[in-house]
Design a protein around this motif. Structure first.
Motif, PDB file in Angstrom:
ATOM      1  N   LYS A  60       0.817  -1.223   0.000  1.00  9.61           N
ATOM      2  CA  LYS A  60       0.000   0.000   0.000  1.00  9.61           C
ATOM      3  C   LYS A  60       0.847   1.268   0.000  1.00  9.61           C
ATOM      4  CE  LYS A  60      -3.701   0.583   2.468  1.00  9.61           C
ATOM      5  NZ  LYS A  60      -5.020   0.676   1.845  1.00  9.61           N
ATOM      6  N   ARG A  62       2.123   2.475   2.578  1.00  9.20           N
ATOM      7  CA  ARG A  62       1.655   3.237   3.747  1.00  9.20           C
ATOM      8  C   ARG A  62       2.831   3.821   4.483  1.00  9.20           C
ATOM      9  NH1 ARG A  62      -3.507   1.147   7.306  1.00  9.20           N
ATOM     10  NH2 ARG A  62      -5.000   1.655   5.712  1.00  9.20           N
ATOM     11  N   SER A 148      -8.243  -1.528   3.167  1.00  8.82           N
ATOM     12  CA  SER A 148      -8.777  -1.434   1.815  1.00  8.82           C
ATOM     13  C   SER A 148      -7.652  -1.663   0.795  1.00  8.82           C
ATOM     14  CB  SER A 148      -9.451  -0.079   1.609  1.00  8.82           C
ATOM     15  OG  SER A 148      -8.577   0.962   1.983  1.00  8.82           O
ATOM     16  N   ASN A 150      -6.077  -0.526  -1.787  1.00  4.83           N
ATOM     17  CA  ASN A 150      -5.655   0.596  -2.628  1.00  4.83           C
ATOM     18  C   ASN A 150      -4.345   1.142  -2.092  1.00  4.83           C
ATOM     19  OD1 ASN A 150      -7.974   1.530  -0.584  1.00  4.83           O
ATOM     20  ND2 ASN A 150      -6.377   3.092  -0.638  1.00  4.83           N
ATOM     21  N   SER A 156     -11.077   4.082  -1.589  1.00  4.68           N
ATOM     22  CA  SER A 156     -11.240   2.643  -1.435  1.00  4.68           C
ATOM     23  C   SER A 156     -11.842   2.034  -2.693  1.00  4.68           C
ATOM     24  CB  SER A 156     -12.141   2.353  -0.237  1.00  4.68           C
ATOM     25  OG  SER A 156     -11.507   2.764   0.942  1.00  4.68           O
ATOM     26  N   GLU A 185     -16.717   1.818   3.921  1.00  6.64           N
ATOM     27  CA  GLU A 185     -16.044   1.013   4.926  1.00  6.64           C
ATOM     28  C   GLU A 185     -16.982   0.669   6.087  1.00  6.64           C
ATOM     29  OE1 GLU A 185     -14.859   3.717   3.457  1.00  6.64           O
ATOM     30  OE2 GLU A 185     -12.790   3.325   2.812  1.00  6.64           O
TER      31      GLU A 185
HETATM   32 MG    MG Z   1      -8.525   2.530   3.468  1.00  6.19          MG
END
Ligand code: MG
Ligand code: AMP
Length: 337
Positions: A60, A62, A148, A150, A156, A185
């Protein structure tokens, strides 16, 4: 199955029994599978497998470790992961399976990796209602951690095509179960405090929840400013102060090493990854901080971690933890937080 293409592409497959079995094998092997739920598409991995969970954050992009939601087959599986109270029992009875996530204390001896909950003693869990999600959990025979599907910061995905656009070759399989029926979500409710609190509005309405357990408090503000859902979470921090970017330990300190390191006193040194592998370091981070967080040390000195890939998320968490511990009275005064 061999592919003639040189460019690796995620396999987008329908949820046939054979494909679900293959997806289950991928999950058990610590790989990533994107899958439909009633809310949005999830990027799933075995929640008990630290390196698999680290791979979710890497895929991701992140920049930080947010605690992930664990998707479970049923209430019995949930009770192995967390401690239920009476409110959780009632919500589970009325609103599961469904788009409701409950944050509860981790069960003692829970098999869920500390990275899944970003080192917290609490865990967010959900029993999904989508038949493909349930089939994947059954095939994998593991609790599935999934945010999610993405890239960080993107919206999402609610179709398999969205997932393919965003994650391309970063996932081992994408199960196409059609568009997500709810498309937003899950609702996240915190049951770890005396007053239940709504951390994130989502697929199950506040009214439906309040009909079961009474009024929900708005999520408690710590600074007064409006906060995004991810920032509502209290972050894990050890009791000992952290000293970052430390090339070595000073007398009295424990040392959290990374990469090649001559362990002077093995009892006081843990190595996040002797090979210098960032996913391995991520998987070990919270568990090793906890192991070094002992009163016989004055502080935990932490080796420099490269600011790249998962190293950014590791450094983000270390800086948060260092800032949190710097606010406290220094160790030795019996400050039991
Ligand atoms: Mg998310
Ligand atoms: P996502 O990654 O988009 O599925 O979002 C997960 C949501 O659950 C975020 O809003 C998190 O802040 C929340 N969450 C997950 N675990 C916890 C936890 N242990 N405590 C509080 N909130 C959590």
């Amino acid at each position: 199955m061999a592919t003639s293409s040189t460019k690796k592409r995620p396999q987008i497959v329908p949820p046939t029994p054979a494909n679900l079995e293959a997806a289950g094998r991928l999950i058990r092997a610590g790989r990533l599978v994107a899958f439909p739920t009633e809310t949005v598409y999830g990027l799933g991995a075995d929640a008990t497998h630290g390196r698999a969970v680290a791979a979710i954050f890497a895929a991701k992009d992140r920049p930080r470790f947010n605690p992930l939601i664990v998707h479970l087959a049923d209430r019995a599986a949930a009770e192995e992961a967390v401690v239920f109270d009476e409110r959780a029992e009632r919500l589970a009875e009325h609103l599961w399976p469904g788009a409701l996530t409950l944050v509860l204390p981790r069960a003692a001896g829970s098999a869920i990796s500390p990275l899944t909950s970003a080192g917290l003693d609490t865990l967010a869990i959900r029993v999904p209602g989508h038949h493909v999600t349930q089939a994947l959990i059954a095939a994998g025979a593991r609790p599935i951690a999934a945010p999610s599907a993405n890239r960080s910061g993107a919206v999402s995905p609610t179709t398999a095509a969205h997932v393919a656009e965003s994650l391309r070759s970063r996932v081992d399989m994408i199960i196409d179960g059609g568009p997500c029926p709810i498309g937003i979500e899950s609702t996240v409710v915190d049951l770890t405090r005396p007053e239940p609190a709504l951390l994130r509005p989502g697929g199950v309405t506040q009214e439906d929840i309040e009909a079961v357990i009474g009024p929900l408090a708005a999520a408690a503000e710590e600074g007064g400013a409006p906060r995004s859902p991810g920032r509502l979470v209290r972050h894990y921090a050890p009791r000992l102060p952290l000293r970052l970017e430390a090339e070595e330990a000073r007398p009295g300190e424990a040392y959290l090493a990374f990469g090649a390191h001559q362990a002077a006193a093995a009892a006081t040194v843990l190595n996040l990854s002797p090979a210098g592998d960032l996913p391995e370091a991520a998987a070990n981070l919270f568990a090793m901080l906890r192991r070094l967080d002992r009163p016989e040390f004055t502080a935990i000195a932490v080796a420099p971690i490269p600011e790249a890939g998962l190293g950014r998320a590791i450094n983000d968490r270390l800086r948060h933890a260092a800032a949190a511990t710097a606010d406290r009275p220094l160790a030795g005064g019996g400050a039991m937080g």
